[in-house]
Design a protein around this motif. Structure first.
Motif, PDB file in Angstrom:
ATOM      1  N   CYS A  45     -46.851 100.374 118.905  1.00 36.96           N
ATOM      2  CA  CYS A  45     -46.530 101.514 118.055  1.00 36.96           C
ATOM      3  C   CYS A  45     -46.086 102.676 118.945  1.00 36.96           C
ATOM      4  CB  CYS A  45     -47.726 101.923 117.209  1.00 36.96           C
ATOM      5  SG  CYS A  45     -47.369 103.239 116.023  1.00 36.96           S
ATOM      6  N   HIS A  46     -44.905 103.223 118.664  1.00 33.34           N
ATOM      7  CA  HIS A  46     -44.351 104.328 119.442  1.00 33.34           C
ATOM      8  C   HIS A  46     -44.332 105.594 118.599  1.00 33.34           C
ATOM      9  CE1 HIS A  46     -42.821 100.844 121.646  1.00 33.34           C
ATOM     10  NE2 HIS A  46     -42.566 101.637 122.669  1.00 33.34           N
ATOM     11  N   ALA A  47     -44.590 106.731 119.223  1.00 41.53           N
ATOM     12  CA  ALA A  47     -44.525 108.017 118.533  1.00 41.53           C
ATOM     13  C   ALA A  47     -43.924 109.059 119.463  1.00 41.53           C
ATOM     14  CB  ALA A  47     -45.908 108.454 118.057  1.00 41.53           C
ATOM     15  N   PHE A  48     -43.182 109.984 118.873  1.00 45.67           N
ATOM     16  CA  PHE A  48     -42.502 111.019 119.638  1.00 45.67           C
ATOM     17  C   PHE A  48     -42.676 112.368 118.964  1.00 45.67           C
ATOM     18  CE2 PHE A  48     -40.385 107.069 120.520  1.00 45.67           C
ATOM     19  CZ  PHE A  48     -40.071 107.110 121.871  1.00 45.67           C
ATOM     20  N   ALA A  64     -37.949 104.880 117.692  1.00 43.87           N
ATOM     21  CA  ALA A  64     -38.459 105.659 116.551  1.00 43.87           C
ATOM     22  C   ALA A  64     -37.967 107.099 116.591  1.00 43.87           C
ATOM     23  CB  ALA A  64     -39.989 105.615 116.546  1.00 43.87           C
ATOM     24  N   TRP A  65     -37.682 107.612 117.792  1.00 45.23           N
ATOM     25  CA  TRP A  65     -37.210 108.992 117.931  1.00 45.23           C
ATOM     26  C   TRP A  65     -35.885 109.227 117.229  1.00 45.23           C
ATOM     27  CZ3 TRP A  65     -32.471 109.646 120.254  1.00 45.23           C
ATOM     28  CH2 TRP A  65     -31.989 108.565 121.003  1.00 45.23           C
ATOM     29  N   LYS A  66     -35.125 108.173 116.960  1.00 47.75           N
ATOM     30  CA  LYS A  66     -33.824 108.337 116.308  1.00 47.75           C
ATOM     31  C   LYS A  66     -33.941 108.823 114.876  1.00 47.75           C
ATOM     32  CE  LYS A  66     -31.344 104.989 119.206  1.00 47.75           C
ATOM     33  NZ  LYS A  66     -30.568 103.731 119.250  1.00 47.75           N
ATOM     34  N   GLY A  67     -35.144 108.752 114.319  1.00 46.59           N
ATOM     35  CA  GLY A  67     -35.360 109.264 112.969  1.00 46.59           C
ATOM     36  C   GLY A  67     -35.557 110.773 112.921  1.00 46.59           C
ATOM     37  N   ILE A  68     -35.519 111.426 114.073  1.00 45.68           N
ATOM     38  CA  ILE A  68     -35.726 112.878 114.152  1.00 45.68           C
ATOM     39  C   ILE A  68     -34.375 113.582 114.264  1.00 45.68           C
ATOM     40  CG2 ILE A  68     -36.799 114.751 115.473  1.00 45.68           C
ATOM     41  CD1 ILE A  68     -38.815 112.713 116.527  1.00 45.68           C
ATOM     42  N   ASP A  69     -34.190 114.624 113.498  1.00 50.58           N
ATOM     43  CA  ASP A  69     -32.999 115.464 113.594  1.00 50.58           C
ATOM     44  C   ASP A  69     -33.188 116.399 114.790  1.00 50.58           C
ATOM     45  OD1 ASP A  69     -30.719 116.947 113.208  1.00 50.58           O
ATOM     46  OD2 ASP A  69     -31.524 118.110 111.521  1.00 50.58           O
ATOM     47  N   ILE A  70     -32.736 115.982 115.950  1.00 52.04           N
ATOM     48  CA  ILE A  70     -33.013 116.693 117.196  1.00 52.04           C
ATOM     49  C   ILE A  70     -32.079 117.894 117.326  1.00 52.04           C
ATOM     50  CG2 ILE A  70     -33.142 116.486 119.701  1.00 52.04           C
ATOM     51  CD1 ILE A  70     -33.754 113.523 119.320  1.00 52.04           C
ATOM     52  N   ALA A  72     -35.831 111.186 125.333  1.00 53.55           N
ATOM     53  CA  ALA A  72     -36.513 110.264 124.428  1.00 53.55           C
ATOM     54  C   ALA A  72     -36.070 108.822 124.678  1.00 53.55           C
ATOM     55  CB  ALA A  72     -36.249 110.661 122.978  1.00 53.55           C
ATOM     56  N   SER A  73     -34.792 108.633 124.995  1.00 53.65           N
ATOM     57  CA  SER A  73     -34.265 107.274 125.165  1.00 53.65           C
ATOM     58  C   SER A  73     -34.781 106.597 126.424  1.00 53.65           C
ATOM     59  CB  SER A  73     -32.734 107.305 125.189  1.00 53.65           C
ATOM     60  OG  SER A  73     -32.248 107.921 126.375  1.00 53.65           O
ATOM     61  N   VAL A  74     -35.148 107.379 127.450  1.00 54.79           N
ATOM     62  CA  VAL A  74     -35.580 106.781 128.728  1.00 54.79           C
ATOM     63  C   VAL A  74     -37.085 106.949 128.973  1.00 54.79           C
ATOM     64  CG1 VAL A  74     -33.315 107.176 129.751  1.00 54.79           C
ATOM     65  CG2 VAL A  74     -35.117 108.891 130.066  1.00 54.79           C
ATOM     66  N   LEU A  75     -37.803 107.557 128.039  1.00 52.38           N
ATOM     67  CA  LEU A  75     -39.207 107.885 128.290  1.00 52.38           C
ATOM     68  C   LEU A  75     -40.047 106.647 128.595  1.00 52.38           C
ATOM     69  CD1 LEU A  75     -40.695 110.589 128.324  1.00 52.38           C
ATOM     70  CD2 LEU A  75     -41.432 110.141 125.987  1.00 52.38           C
ATOM     71  N   PHE A  76     -39.727 105.536 127.918  1.00 53.50           N
ATOM     72  CA  PHE A  76     -40.487 104.311 128.151  1.00 53.50           C
ATOM     73  C   PHE A  76     -39.618 103.203 128.746  1.00 53.50           C
ATOM     74  CE2 PHE A  76     -42.928 106.391 124.722  1.00 53.50           C
ATOM     75  CZ  PHE A  76     -44.094 106.602 125.443  1.00 53.50           C
ATOM     76  N   GLY A 107     -39.016 121.716 118.571  1.00 53.33           N
ATOM     77  CA  GLY A 107     -38.047 122.340 117.686  1.00 53.33           C
ATOM     78  C   GLY A 107     -37.386 121.400 116.723  1.00 53.33           C
ATOM     79  N   SER A 108     -37.826 120.152 116.681  1.00 56.23           N
ATOM     80  CA  SER A 108     -37.122 119.144 115.891  1.00 56.23           C
ATOM     81  C   SER A 108     -38.039 118.364 114.946  1.00 56.23           C
ATOM     82  CB  SER A 108     -36.398 118.167 116.832  1.00 56.23           C
ATOM     83  OG  SER A 108     -35.554 118.870 117.715  1.00 56.23           O
ATOM     84  N   GLY A 109     -39.121 117.801 115.456  1.00 56.51           N
ATOM     85  CA  GLY A 109     -40.005 117.054 114.581  1.00 56.51           C
ATOM     86  C   GLY A 109     -40.738 115.940 115.299  1.00 56.51           C
ATOM     87  N   THR A 110     -41.361 115.105 114.513  1.00 56.32           N
ATOM     88  CA  THR A 110     -42.205 114.016 115.019  1.00 56.32           C
ATOM     89  C   THR A 110     -41.897 112.753 114.231  1.00 56.32           C
ATOM     90  OG1 THR A 110     -43.935 115.591 115.582  1.00 56.32           O
ATOM     91  CG2 THR A 110     -44.591 113.307 115.424  1.00 56.32           C
ATOM     92  N   ALA A 111     -41.966 111.621 114.901  1.00 54.81           N
ATOM     93  CA  ALA A 111     -41.734 110.342 114.227  1.00 54.81           C
ATOM     94  C   ALA A 111     -42.528 109.264 114.931  1.00 54.81           C
ATOM     95  CB  ALA A 111     -40.243 109.985 114.233  1.00 54.81           C
TER      96      ALA A 111
END
Length: 227
Positions: free
Chosen positions: A184-187, A202-208, A223-227, A191-195
């Motif tokens: 399970c991943h969470a971000f 999963a971060w792609k669901g956030i309006d960054i 977000a794309s390289v964090l993991f 200034g944008s949000g959480t998903a």
């Protein structure tokens, strides 16, 4: 005006009856200059309620909502990645005042603990007007407004995971915080949000969006390289 709640039930009743009200736990956000709670007119003080402490509960670890971030950081009962997330609050003074319930309930996109608690698939025990209910942390966090009072968090004993924070300094707001636990991943993106979800994307669901921590493009890259 400050109202001191003697019980959780009384606190919830006050929250429903008073317009422009909010709960006061550690107070680190409410007392902050430029606080998101600056419009609050009625303060419901829950700081004296017996809602702190960390204990085992049938294969789960129960963390009381009024447990400070410092106590979370120091408890060996709490999964290591959640302890690490509590340490993202770099100030010892703030960690000794801020509570896990207060930090989560604000639903801030720069929350220290939101990503770890969501990835850990924690449950949230709530006092509602209908009595005590248990919801997933994700369900609670996605609601735009909730007048329930958080009583505690429940996480699987020995739950494993990892959490990452990227910010300019240890004391500045993080641009991105990400956590992963058992798929399970969470971000949390400033200034944008959480998903959260069972995908590292999963971060792609956030309006960054752009903000002081960096541009939207920069935060998408992080977000794309964090993991």
């Amino acid at each position: 005006m400050i109202h001191i709640a003697r019980t959780a039930e009384e606190a919830v009743a006050l929250r429903h009856s008073l317009e422009g009200s909010a709960y006061l736990a550690g107070g680190t956000e409410m007392m902050r200059l430029g606080s998101s709670l600056s419009g609050v007119r009625e303060i419901i003080d829950v700081s004296s309620l017996p809602l702190s402490g960390i204990s085992n509960a049938g294969g789960k670890v129960r963390i009381g909502a009024l447990t400070t971030l410092q106590d979370v950081k120091e408890s060996l009962l709490v999964p290591a990645f959640i302890r690490e997330a509590a340490s993202f609050c770099a100030s010892l003074q703030l960690r000794n005042a801020a509570t896990i319930g207060g930090n989560f309930a604000l639903r801030r996109s720069d929350s220290y603990l939101a990503a770890a608690l969501l990835a850990g698939e924690c449950s949230v025990e709530l006092m509602c007007s209908e009595g005590v209910k248990v919801k997933s942390a994700d369900e609670f966090f996605r609601k735009t407004e909730c007048r329930a009072l958080i009583l505690s968090f429940l996480v699987d004993e020995g739950r494993e995971g990892r959490v990452r924070r990227i910010g300019r300094t240890s004391h500045s707001h993080a641009a991105v915080i990400g956590a992963e636990s058992m798929g399970c991943h969470a971000f949390s993106i400033s200034g944008s949000g959480t998903a959260c979800g069972h995908s590292r994307d999963a971060w792609k669901g956030i309006d960054i969006r752009d903000d002081l921590t960096g541009s939207a493009e920069y935060k998408r890259y992080l977000a794309s390289v964090l993991f």
